[in-house]
Design an enzyme around this catalytic site. Structure first.
Site, short mmCIF file in Angstrom:
data_model
loop_
_atom_site.label_atom_id
_atom_site.label_comp_id
_atom_site.label_asym_id
_atom_site.label_seq_id
_atom_site.Cartn_x
_atom_site.Cartn_y
_atom_site.Cartn_z
CG ASP A 246 -2.04 1.01 1.11
OD1 ASP A 246 -3.20 0.58 1.02
OD2 ASP A 246 -1.76 2.22 1.11
CB ILE A 247 0.84 4.22 -2.20
CG1 ILE A 247 1.94 5.09 -2.78
CG2 ILE A 247 -0.40 5.04 -1.91
CD1 ILE A 247 1.63 5.64 -4.17
CG ASN B 25 -12.51 -0.60 3.51
OD1 ASN B 25 -12.87 -1.03 4.59
ND2 ASN B 25 -11.36 0.04 3.35
CD GLU C 15 -9.89 6.72 0.45
OE1 GLU C 15 -8.76 6.57 -0.04
OE2 GLU C 15 -10.12 7.34 1.49
CG HIS D 80 -8.67 -2.71 -2.60
ND1 HIS D 80 -9.62 -2.01 -3.32
CD2 HIS D 80 -8.47 -2.00 -1.45
CE1 HIS D 80 -9.98 -0.94 -2.64
NE2 HIS D 80 -9.31 -0.90 -1.50
CG MET D 81 -7.91 -9.15 1.57
SD MET D 81 -7.85 -10.96 1.24
CE MET D 81 -9.59 -11.33 1.10
CG HIS D 82 -6.91 -2.75 3.05
ND1 HIS D 82 -6.18 -1.59 2.90
CD2 HIS D 82 -8.08 -2.51 2.43
CE1 HIS D 82 -6.88 -0.69 2.23
NE2 HIS D 82 -8.05 -1.23 1.93
P1 AMP Z 1 -9.78 1.56 0.25
O1 AMP Z 1 -10.03 2.74 1.12
O2 AMP Z 1 -10.18 0.26 0.88
O3 AMP Z 1 -10.35 1.74 -1.15
O4 AMP Z 1 -8.22 1.46 0.11
C1 AMP Z 1 -7.49 1.98 -0.96
C2 AMP Z 1 -6.05 1.84 -0.60
O5 AMP Z 1 -5.27 1.97 -1.78
C3 AMP Z 1 -5.53 2.90 0.38
O6 AMP Z 1 -5.02 2.24 1.55
C4 AMP Z 1 -4.46 3.63 -0.41
O7 AMP Z 1 -3.37 4.02 0.39
C5 AMP Z 1 -4.07 2.60 -1.45
N1 AMP Z 1 -3.50 3.12 -2.67
C6 AMP Z 1 -3.95 4.15 -3.42
N2 AMP Z 1 -3.18 4.32 -4.50
C7 AMP Z 1 -2.22 3.38 -4.47
C8 AMP Z 1 -1.11 3.04 -5.31
N3 AMP Z 1 -0.82 3.70 -6.41
N4 AMP Z 1 -0.32 2.01 -4.92
C9 AMP Z 1 -0.58 1.33 -3.80
N5 AMP Z 1 -1.62 1.58 -2.97
C10 AMP Z 1 -2.41 2.60 -3.29
#
Ligand code: AMP
Length: 114
Positions: free
Chosen positions: A31-32, A88, A96, A101-103
Site C-alpha cells: 500500500d502506498i 471495504n 476509495e 482489494h483486500m488489505h
Molecule cells: P480503500 O479505502 O479500501 O479503497 O483502500 C485503498 C487503498 O489503496 C488505500 O489504503 C491507499 O493508500 C491505497 N493506494 C492508493 N493508490 C495506491 C497506489 N498507487 N499504490 C498502492 N496503494 C495505493
C-alpha cells in the site's frame, strides 16, 4: 471514488509499484500509504469493482485472495502475533478505489474498528 485503472496499471506492471507476489489469479503489492508496518493489498487480476460483484461463478477468487494473504502474512512473519484482513465495500464501507482489494495489515497492535 478513484478509477479502477490505477490498480490495473500495477497488475500490468505499467507503474513502478512494488509487486510482492503475482500469479495467474491475483497480484499483491505494498500500500502506498501504509497504516501498519506491514500493509499489503491483494487484488484479483481480472476487474471486479467491489464485493457486491462476487457471485457463484467467481467466488473462488475470494478464497484465493485469502489464501495468498495468509501466505504473505506467514512470509512476513506477522502470523503468530496476528494481523487484520479488511475489505471495504462502497461509500459507507470506506472503499476509495473502484477495484476489489483486500488489505493485509500487521506488524503492530491494531485497533479494533468496532
Ligand atoms: P480503500 O479505502 O479500501 O479503497 O483502500 C485503498 C487503498 O489503496 C488505500 O489504503 C491507499 O493508500 C491505497 N493506494 C492508493 N493508490 C495506491 C497506489 N498507487 N499504490 C498502492 N496503494 C495505493
Amino acid at each position: 471514488m478513484k478509477h479502477e485503472s490505477l490498480f490495473q496499471d500495477i497488475i500490468n506492471k505499467k507503474t513502478p509499484e512494488n509487486i510482492i507476489y503475482q500469479d495467474t489469479i491475483v497480484t499483491a503489492f505494498k500500500d502506498i500509504n501504509p497504516k501498519a508496518p506491514v500493509h499489503i493489498l491483494i487484488v484479483p487480476n481480472i476487474f471486479i469493482s467491489s464485493l457486491n460483484e462476487i457471485n457463484e461463478k467467481n467466488k473462488d477468487i475470494l478464497a484465493h485472495m485469502f489464501s495468498i494473504a495468509i501466505k504473505i502474512a506467514k512470509q512476513k512473519k506477522i502470523s503468530k502475533e496476528g494481523y487484520k484482513i479488511i475489505v471495504n465495500c462502497n461509500k459507507n464501507g470506506g472503499q476509495e478505489i473502484n477495484y476489489l482489494h483486500m488489505h493485509l495489515l500487521g506488524g503492530k497492535k491494531l485497533n479494533s474498528l468496532y
